[in-house]
Enzyme design. Sequence first.
Site, PDB file in Angstrom:
ATOM      1  N   ASN A   7       0.868  -1.173   0.000  1.00 39.10           N
ATOM      2  CA  ASN A   7       0.000   0.000   0.000  1.00 39.10           C
ATOM      3  C   ASN A   7       0.908   1.227   0.000  1.00 39.10           C
ATOM      4  O   ASN A   7       1.475   1.585   1.032  1.00 39.10           O
ATOM      5  CB  ASN A   7      -0.894  -0.032   1.245  1.00 39.10           C
ATOM      6  CG  ASN A   7      -1.876   1.124   1.282  1.00 39.10           C
ATOM      7  OD1 ASN A   7      -1.829   2.030   0.449  1.00 39.10           O
ATOM      8  ND2 ASN A   7      -2.765   1.101   2.254  1.00 39.10           N
ATOM      9  N   HIS A 177     -13.070   1.683   0.317  1.00 41.93           N
ATOM     10  CA  HIS A 177     -12.905   0.618   1.322  1.00 41.93           C
ATOM     11  C   HIS A 177     -13.414  -0.732   0.799  1.00 41.93           C
ATOM     12  O   HIS A 177     -13.731  -1.626   1.592  1.00 41.93           O
ATOM     13  CB  HIS A 177     -13.691   0.912   2.621  1.00 41.93           C
ATOM     14  CG  HIS A 177     -13.193   2.083   3.407  1.00 41.93           C
ATOM     15  ND1 HIS A 177     -14.042   2.987   3.993  1.00 41.93           N
ATOM     16  CD2 HIS A 177     -11.942   2.496   3.704  1.00 41.93           C
ATOM     17  CE1 HIS A 177     -13.329   3.911   4.620  1.00 41.93           C
ATOM     18  NE2 HIS A 177     -12.044   3.626   4.461  1.00 41.93           N
ATOM     19  N   ARG A 238     -13.702  14.160   8.528  1.00 45.54           N
ATOM     20  CA  ARG A 238     -14.611  14.444   7.409  1.00 45.54           C
ATOM     21  C   ARG A 238     -16.044  14.576   7.896  1.00 45.54           C
ATOM     22  O   ARG A 238     -16.461  13.863   8.809  1.00 45.54           O
ATOM     23  CB  ARG A 238     -14.543  13.325   6.357  1.00 45.54           C
ATOM     24  CG  ARG A 238     -13.204  13.205   5.666  1.00 45.54           C
ATOM     25  CD  ARG A 238     -13.323  12.226   4.487  1.00 45.54           C
ATOM     26  NE  ARG A 238     -12.013  11.883   3.982  1.00 45.54           N
ATOM     27  CZ  ARG A 238     -11.518  10.640   3.957  1.00 45.54           C
ATOM     28  NH1 ARG A 238     -12.239   9.622   4.391  1.00 45.54           N
ATOM     29  NH2 ARG A 238     -10.322  10.423   3.475  1.00 45.54           N
ATOM     30  N   GLU A 381      -7.136  -6.157   4.800  1.00 39.56           N
ATOM     31  CA  GLU A 381      -7.078  -5.814   3.379  1.00 39.56           C
ATOM     32  C   GLU A 381      -5.894  -6.492   2.695  1.00 39.56           C
ATOM     33  O   GLU A 381      -5.966  -6.849   1.525  1.00 39.56           O
ATOM     34  CB  GLU A 381      -7.000  -4.285   3.226  1.00 39.56           C
ATOM     35  CG  GLU A 381      -8.331  -3.637   3.583  1.00 39.56           C
ATOM     36  CD  GLU A 381      -8.232  -2.177   3.960  1.00 39.56           C
ATOM     37  OE1 GLU A 381      -8.698  -1.330   3.201  1.00 39.56           O
ATOM     38  OE2 GLU A 381      -7.701  -1.880   5.044  1.00 39.56           O
TER      39      GLU A 381
END
Length: 393
Positions: A7, A177, A238, A381
Site C-alpha cells: 500500500n 474501502h 470528514r 485488506e
Amino acid sequence: MKIMAVNAGSSSLKFQLLEMPEESLILSGIIEKIGFNDSMFTVKYSGKKEKEVLSIPNHSVAVELLLKKIVETKVVKSLEEIVGVGHRVVHGAELFKDSVLIDDEVIKKIESVSDLAPLHNPANLTGIFAFKKALPNTKSVAVFDTAFHQTMAQTEYMYSVPYEWYTEYGVRKYGFHGTSHKYVSLRAAELIGKKVEDAKIIVCHIGNGASLCAVKGGKSIDTSMGFTPLSGIAMGTRSGDIDPAIVQYISQKENKTLDQVVSDLNKKSGYLGLSGLSSDSRDLWEAVGKGDKRSILAVEKQAKMIADYIGAYFLVLNGCDAICFTAGIGENASETRALVVEKIKALGVKLDPIQNAKKGIEKIISTEDSKITVLSIPTNEEVMIARDTLRLI
Ligand code: ADP
C-alpha cells in the site's frame, strides 16, 4: 508461495509478505517520511521489531532497501520466492470491476482516472513503478478500493444531478474501502455459517475514514462513500453527508475559495470539528467520560449517522443476517458499537455487553436472541490483496 501486499502512499509504503494460500504473515512493516532526511523504516518478522531512521529519497530506494532487508532476515532464501506483488490502488473508476494483472495498458488506464483521486492514484503508481524496477520479472496485480462497488445498480450510484455530469465527467457514486468490505463480508458469512451467496450483510468500516456497505450475495449493492470519500457518515475529520449549499454559504461568509471550504469539510470536520478537541476516537471517549458536551455530541452524531445508514440498508437488503463492525473504531471502540446498536434496537438487535466489551478480536457480540447477529471482525485488506494476486498470477 510468497506474495507481497503493498500500500503505497505519497510519502509512505506499507507492506506485508504473506505465505499463500495459508494466509500466514511472514513479515510486515512500514516505511514512512519517504523523501525526507529522517525517513523511518519499521519491519516486523519472527516476533522481532526493528526500526531505523535514515534518509530515503524516493519509493525506488525504499523498495530496494525493503528487498535487501527481506533477504537479510532470511525469511526467504532468494527474492525469486516472491511470486507476486499486489498493490492497493484507490481509484479504478468504471474501468476496473475486479483486480487485474498489471501491464502497460493497465498503468495507462490507472493514470487516466487519476484526476478522480489526485492524491492517491499517483502515489499508488509510484509503488507499482518502484517494484517493477526492483523485481522486473515478478508479476504484479492492482487491487482497487472501488472495484467491489462496481456491482451497484444505476439507481444507487447515480446522483440526481444533470445527467451530463455523469457522461462527461464521471460524476457518480464510486464508494471506497471495497477490499475491506469484501473481506469482512466473506468472513462474516463464514462466522454465521451461511454461504455468502445467500447472506445479507451490513459492514460498518469505522476507522479514521469510515463507510458502510450493504452486501447481498457477496456483492456490494450500496455504500455510504460516494464520488469521493467525503460523503456518508461523520468521520475523524470528514463531515460525511451535508447540504452542498453550505459550501457556497461558508465560502461567502469566511471569504474562502471552494477548495478551502472543501478542505475544511475533509480535514476540520467530523469528530474534530464537532468536538474541537481531537479526531481520535480514544481522546473523544476519554473526554466523554469527563462529561465534555461537544465530544458527546461528536460521538452521538456519528452513531446516529451510522444507525441511519443501517436502517436504510436493512430496507435495501430486505432484511439482514449480520451487522459487522470493523477498522480501528469498529474493532475496538465498544462504546461506539453500543451507541449504534442502541439506536437500531427497533430492528430487534441486542448486544451482549460482556462480548462487546472485548476489543480487537473476531467475535459475535450480540445475544442469542438478537434478531440480527452483530460481529466485530478485524479487517485484513492485505490478505484480500494477496488472495486476488494469487488468483490472477
Ligand atoms: P484509518 O486506517 O482510516 O486511518 P484506523 O482504522 O486505523 O484508521 O482507525 C483509527 C481510529 O481507530 C482512531 O480514531 C483510533 O482512536 C481508533 N482506535 C484504535 N484503537 C482504539 C481503541 N482501543 N479504542 C477506541 N478507538 C480506537
